[in-house]
Design an enzyme around this catalytic site. Structure first.
Site, PDB file in Angstrom:
ATOM      1  N   ASP A  23      62.995 -34.687 -27.686  1.00 40.07           N
ATOM      2  CA  ASP A  23      62.670 -36.056 -27.282  1.00 40.07           C
ATOM      3  C   ASP A  23      63.403 -36.359 -25.990  1.00 40.07           C
ATOM      4  OD1 ASP A  23      61.302 -38.613 -28.808  1.00 40.07           O
ATOM      5  OD2 ASP A  23      62.846 -39.250 -27.396  1.00 40.07           O
ATOM      6  N   ASN A  58      62.482 -34.152 -20.914  1.00 42.82           N
ATOM      7  CA  ASN A  58      61.110 -34.597 -20.702  1.00 42.82           C
ATOM      8  C   ASN A  58      60.163 -33.542 -21.280  1.00 42.82           C
ATOM      9  OD1 ASN A  58      58.541 -34.370 -18.956  1.00 42.82           O
ATOM     10  ND2 ASN A  58      59.277 -36.445 -18.523  1.00 42.82           N
ATOM     11  N   ALA A  59      59.263 -33.961 -22.143  1.00 41.14           N
ATOM     12  CA  ALA A  59      58.392 -33.009 -22.845  1.00 41.14           C
ATOM     13  C   ALA A  59      57.499 -32.236 -21.878  1.00 41.14           C
ATOM     14  CB  ALA A  59      57.546 -33.734 -23.882  1.00 41.14           C
ATOM     15  N   CYS A 118      47.915 -42.127 -30.353  1.00 42.43           N
ATOM     16  CA  CYS A 118      47.894 -43.484 -30.911  1.00 42.43           C
ATOM     17  C   CYS A 118      47.340 -44.487 -29.904  1.00 42.43           C
ATOM     18  CB  CYS A 118      49.295 -43.894 -31.374  1.00 42.43           C
ATOM     19  SG  CYS A 118      50.547 -43.907 -30.077  1.00 42.43           S
TER      20      CYS A 118
END
Length: 424
Positions: free
Chosen positions: A277, A305-306, A366
């Protein structure tokens, strides 16, 4: 008191009659009376036939939000009944669950109102002007229905400004410890309702997290581990394996927040979970939750940072049995949709490259502006560019404490897919 009427155009699309809970400016023919922001108005068709009642807001693009389809008094008693019925629905459908979403806005016919229950703490989010002017009705109802330790408000979202409202956050009455221990699928999870994302936790993925169970075992055998007649496993060099989780999956959990997917992966037998995360605070919470449940020795934590992390791991030729991608909503509005699709494609493209041949990609969105069709198209394009073939295991949506209104695509926002990933 005379209630103002909002007349709808004759040749409009009959969205309201099909279950959609909002009235837009372009659907209105005329307004009879002088309604003020937050007032209840009657919604009628072009001939004056009653359709529904709703909150009026002249400042919003959502001019009217439906509260009830009946010609009844919209008063404090109606609010109490609606909240009580919403809670009874959760008790009926989730009899063993003590923490959940109690009110889910429009889908519970309380437009712009979110109520989450964290054991004995309630978190309220008010997103519409009509709810704001009736906030005391809400709090009075909660005190009668629940035996809560406290109520915390998390109306700290930019969408309130579209309603002409300032953001608001804080204790409704007396302060209390905002860290709450919730139980989910047999796990203990520490949640901070004041500092966590949204209202503190994501209840909408409860059933989806439980869906990880069959995915977490069988991997040792796939990787060539042999089991002797005495039941002891041997590695490919014939050496006995002492790790009791030898048959579990190696998992990469991206956008982990406070570790809910990581915890379920460990619960269901994962061998090792890398928890990623961007927030140092979230990673510390996740680490604490792993320790709380006895999983710390099977986890590792990365604050990064992903997007950068995924690209770097691809360059390093790293791989996992299962990759989980549960990002925040990239598309906050329709104008941001194309950029969001590029973002979703990028993380899924890189994520697929990190899945071992025959492994599993768990991916979600989402963003309600990103429809299920657009979501699946994005995954197909990402798979093409990654030279991978996807085979669907399961496609899911939000949990049953997040109801969906047929006719209102906005309430059907969560897409959750599990795919097998193969080389092409």
């Amino acid at each position: 008191m005379t209630v103002s009427k909002v007349f709808l155009k004759q040749n409009r699309k009959k969205r309201l009659e099909q279950g959609h809970p909002w009235v837009y400016p372009g659907e209105i023919e005329k307004i009879e009376g002088d309604p003020q922001g937050g007032d209840i108005v009657h919604i009628v068709n072009h001939a004056g036939h009653f359709l529904a009642q709703g909150f009026y807001n002249p400042l919003s693009q959502l001019k009217v939000r439906v509260v009830t389809y009946a010609e009844v008094e919209v008063d404090e008693n109606l609010f109490f009944d609606k909240i009580e019925q919403a809670w009874k629905r959760r008790q009926w459908l989730l009899p063993e669950v003590t923490s959940c979403r109690v009110v889910h806005g429009e889908a519970d016919f309380l437009p712009g109102l979110i109520i989450d229950k964290y054991e004995d703490v309630l978190v309220v989010q008010i997103l519409s002007l009509g709810m704001e002017v009736r906030r005391q009705w809400i709090f009075k109802a909660l005190k009668k229905i629940f035996r809560q330790r406290g109520i915390y408000e998390r109306s700290d979202v930019p969408v309130r400004r579209l309603e002409g409202l300032e953001e608001r956050v804080g204790f409704v009455e007396e302060p209390f410890d905002t860290k709450v221990m919730v139980r989910e699928n047999g796990l203990s999870i520490l949640v901070d309702v004041a500092e966590g994302q949204k209202t503190g936790y994501f209840f909408d993925q409860r059933e989806n997290r439980a869906a990880l169970k069959p995915l977490m075992s069988g991997w040792g055998l796939r990787h060539g581990i042999q089991v002797q007649e005495n039941g002891h496993p041997l590695d490919t060099k014939g050496k006995e394996i002492k790790n009791p989780f030898w048959n579990g999956a190696e998992v990469l959990d991206c956008f982990s927040h406070t570790g809910s997917f990581m915890l379920h992966a460990c619960l269901f037998g994962a061998k090792k979970v890398t928890c990623l995360d961007v927030s140092e605070k979230a990673i510390e919470m996740a680490k604490g939750n792993a320790l709380l449940n006895g999983f710390l020795h099977r986890t590792e934590f990365v604050a990064a940072n992903a997007f950068d992390f995924l690209r770097e791991q691809v360059k390093l030729k790293k791989s996992w049995d299962v990759v989980i991608l549960d990002p925040p909503a990239f598309a906050k509005n329709r104008q941001a949709l194309q950029g969001a699709i590029r973002g979703y494609k990028e993380i899924n493209l890189q994520g697929m490259k990190l899945v071992r041949n025959g492994g599993i990609l768990v991916t979600a969105s989402c963003s309600y502006h990103l429809s299920a069709t657009l979501f699946l198209n994005m995954l197909q394009e990402a798979a093409r560019d990654a030279h991978r073939v996807l085979r669907l295991v399961e496609f899911r949506r939000a949990g049953i404490d997040h109801p969906v209104l047929l006719g209102s695509e906005e309430t059907d926002y969560l897409k959750f897919a599990i795919y097998e990933v193969f080389d092409r």
